[in-house]
Design a protein around this motif. Structure first.
Motif, mmCIF file in Angstrom:
data_model
loop_
_atom_site.group_PDB
_atom_site.id
_atom_site.type_symbol
_atom_site.label_atom_id
_atom_site.label_comp_id
_atom_site.label_asym_id
_atom_site.label_seq_id
_atom_site.Cartn_x
_atom_site.Cartn_y
_atom_site.Cartn_z
ATOM 1 N N THR A 46 -1.126 40.281 80.264
ATOM 2 C CA THR A 46 0.019 39.784 80.240
ATOM 3 C C THR A 46 0.113 38.693 79.026
ATOM 4 O O THR A 46 -0.927 38.075 78.677
ATOM 5 C CB THR A 46 0.589 38.912 81.505
ATOM 6 O OG1 THR A 46 -0.065 38.005 81.829
ATOM 7 C CG2 THR A 46 0.676 39.877 82.583
ATOM 8 N N TYR A 47 1.379 38.417 78.607
ATOM 9 C CA TYR A 47 1.508 37.552 77.353
ATOM 10 C C TYR A 47 2.933 37.162 77.291
ATOM 11 O O TYR A 47 3.923 37.727 77.685
ATOM 12 C CB TYR A 47 1.228 38.411 76.003
ATOM 13 C CG TYR A 47 0.107 39.223 75.794
ATOM 14 C CD1 TYR A 47 -1.267 38.586 75.558
ATOM 15 C CD2 TYR A 47 -0.211 40.556 76.362
ATOM 16 C CE1 TYR A 47 -2.351 39.323 75.356
ATOM 17 C CE2 TYR A 47 -1.397 41.325 76.238
ATOM 18 C CZ TYR A 47 -2.555 40.602 76.005
ATOM 19 O OH TYR A 47 -3.610 41.385 75.810
ATOM 20 N N HIS A 48 2.960 35.987 76.668
ATOM 21 C CA HIS A 48 4.225 35.522 76.406
ATOM 22 C C HIS A 48 4.614 35.600 75.014
ATOM 23 O O HIS A 48 3.900 34.858 73.902
ATOM 24 C CB HIS A 48 4.358 34.093 76.592
ATOM 25 C CG HIS A 48 5.615 33.452 76.544
ATOM 26 N ND1 HIS A 48 6.407 33.024 77.619
ATOM 27 C CD2 HIS A 48 6.207 32.888 75.382
ATOM 28 C CE1 HIS A 48 7.738 32.662 77.159
ATOM 29 N NE2 HIS A 48 7.614 32.514 76.022
ATOM 30 N N ILE A 49 5.160 36.695 74.250
ATOM 31 C CA ILE A 49 5.633 37.175 73.136
ATOM 32 C C ILE A 49 7.010 37.200 72.750
ATOM 33 O O ILE A 49 7.308 37.559 71.667
ATOM 34 C CB ILE A 49 4.903 38.266 72.897
ATOM 35 C CG1 ILE A 49 5.411 39.300 73.508
ATOM 36 C CG2 ILE A 49 3.360 38.443 72.928
ATOM 37 C CD1 ILE A 49 4.869 40.806 73.115
ATOM 38 N N ASP A 50 7.777 36.748 73.563
ATOM 39 C CA ASP A 50 9.323 36.850 73.264
ATOM 40 C C ASP A 50 9.681 35.430 73.012
ATOM 41 O O ASP A 50 9.452 34.374 74.043
ATOM 42 C CB ASP A 50 9.978 37.596 74.370
ATOM 43 C CG ASP A 50 9.392 38.996 74.702
ATOM 44 O OD1 ASP A 50 9.793 39.689 73.610
ATOM 45 O OD2 ASP A 50 8.776 39.297 75.241
#
Length: 91
Positions: A46-50
């Protein structure tokens, strides 16, 4: 260019990430992922990319900021991203 450099340039243009301003979290230390990449599972990568960047002057007018729920978006196979929603009260 790095992401940190891009954030610095946006700040110079008077723009701030609503997520980071609201949560007080640092870039790269986000507790709420927006992308459930590859296998679309909650315990997978999982990533925070927005991000949503707004003018500094709008920060006091932000009424609400939400990150969508995994179950509603990724778990139901609609996307590998969850939406971010920001409500701003403008005159």
């Amino acid at each position: 260019m790095s992401h940190a450099h891009t954030v610095e340039v946006l700040d110079q243009y008077g723009l701030t990430s609503v997520y980071h301003h609201t949560t007080g979290e640092s870039f790269g230390e986000e507790s709420g992922p927006t992308s459930y990449w590859r296998n679309r599972t909650k315990d997978g990568p999982t990533y925070h990319i927005d991000y949503i960047f707004v003018p500094h002057a709008w920060l006091g007018k932000v009424c609400d900021m939400q990150v969508g729920a995994f179950e509603d978006w990724c778990g139901s196979k609609l996307s590998d991203h969850v939406p971010m929603v920001v409500d701003v009260m403008l005159p």
